[in-house]
Scaffold this motif. Structure first.
Motif, short mmCIF file in Angstrom:
data_model
loop_
_atom_site.label_atom_id
_atom_site.label_comp_id
_atom_site.label_asym_id
_atom_site.label_seq_id
_atom_site.Cartn_x
_atom_site.Cartn_y
_atom_site.Cartn_z
N UNK A 28 0.64 -1.45 0.06
CA UNK A 28 0.07 0.12 -0.09
C UNK A 28 0.91 1.39 0.10
N UNK A 29 1.85 1.31 0.66
CA UNK A 29 2.98 2.28 1.03
C UNK A 29 4.04 1.88 1.76
N UNK A 30 5.06 2.62 1.31
CA UNK A 30 6.36 2.30 2.26
C UNK A 30 6.54 3.61 3.36
N UNK A 31 7.18 3.32 4.39
CA UNK A 31 7.57 4.41 5.40
C UNK A 31 9.07 4.38 5.57
N UNK A 32 9.66 5.50 5.52
CA UNK A 32 10.69 5.78 5.57
C UNK A 32 11.22 6.82 6.85
N UNK A 33 12.14 6.41 7.68
CA UNK A 33 12.46 7.32 8.97
C UNK A 33 13.78 7.46 8.86
N UNK A 34 14.40 8.66 9.40
CA UNK A 34 15.75 8.64 9.38
C UNK A 34 16.30 9.62 10.67
N UNK A 35 17.49 9.10 11.17
CA UNK A 35 17.81 9.72 12.59
C UNK A 35 19.23 10.14 12.33
N UNK A 36 19.71 10.92 13.29
CA UNK A 36 21.28 11.15 13.56
C UNK A 36 21.77 9.87 14.37
N UNK A 37 22.65 8.99 14.11
CA UNK A 37 23.11 7.87 14.69
C UNK A 37 23.54 8.58 16.37
N UNK A 38 24.03 9.75 16.56
CA UNK A 38 24.27 10.39 17.85
C UNK A 38 23.17 10.33 18.74
N UNK A 39 21.97 10.41 18.40
CA UNK A 39 21.08 10.57 19.42
C UNK A 39 19.69 9.89 18.86
N UNK A 40 19.56 9.19 17.60
CA UNK A 40 18.54 8.23 17.50
C UNK A 40 17.00 8.88 17.31
N UNK A 41 16.97 10.30 17.44
CA UNK A 41 15.85 11.07 17.44
C UNK A 41 15.36 11.20 16.17
N UNK A 42 14.18 10.54 15.58
CA UNK A 42 13.73 10.68 14.22
C UNK A 42 13.54 11.91 13.62
N UNK A 43 14.36 12.38 12.65
CA UNK A 43 14.41 13.90 12.03
C UNK A 43 13.14 13.98 11.07
N UNK A 44 12.78 12.93 10.49
CA UNK A 44 11.61 12.83 9.43
C UNK A 44 10.84 11.61 9.41
N UNK A 45 9.71 11.65 9.06
CA UNK A 45 8.93 10.35 8.51
C UNK A 45 8.22 10.57 7.18
#
Length: 106
Positions: A28-45
């Protein structure tokens, strides 16, 4: 039964990356999330129906983690997780005077 998780590849640059994966049947769709490795807080979804995204405004020479999963109707796959490091930027010394674009005798 959970959908198949995508096989992900990354094409790197200094301030952006292209994330691509194989198409999953009936997705139906794909979800892409990314973060800095230094803090693992998601930057964007991002929820997308295509099999690639371009992540922009990244910091040069910095480590990130990207997560990609597939959703078929209401069932989501496990995440495919990849760590990557953006390329370093080269700063070129300024050779001009700063007063003109080209010298007058050019």
């Amino acid at each position: 039964m959970k959908p198949q998780k995508p096989r992900v590849s990354i094409d790197l640059d200094s301030t952006f990356v292209t994330v691509q994966w194989n198409a999953i049947q009936s997705a139906s769709y794909y979800t892409v999330r990314y973060a800095l490795i230094s803090d693992y807080n998601i930057i964007n979804t991002l929820n997308v129906t295509s099999c690639s995204v371009v992540l922009t405004s990244l910091y040069p020479d910095t480590e990130y983690v990207v997560y990609v999963n597939t959703t078929v109707v209401t069932q989501s796959s496990q995440n495919t997780t990849l760590n990557f490091k953006t390329l370093a930027s080269n700063v070129i010394d300024n050779k001009g005077s700063g007063s003109a674009l080209y010298p007058l005798d050019f």
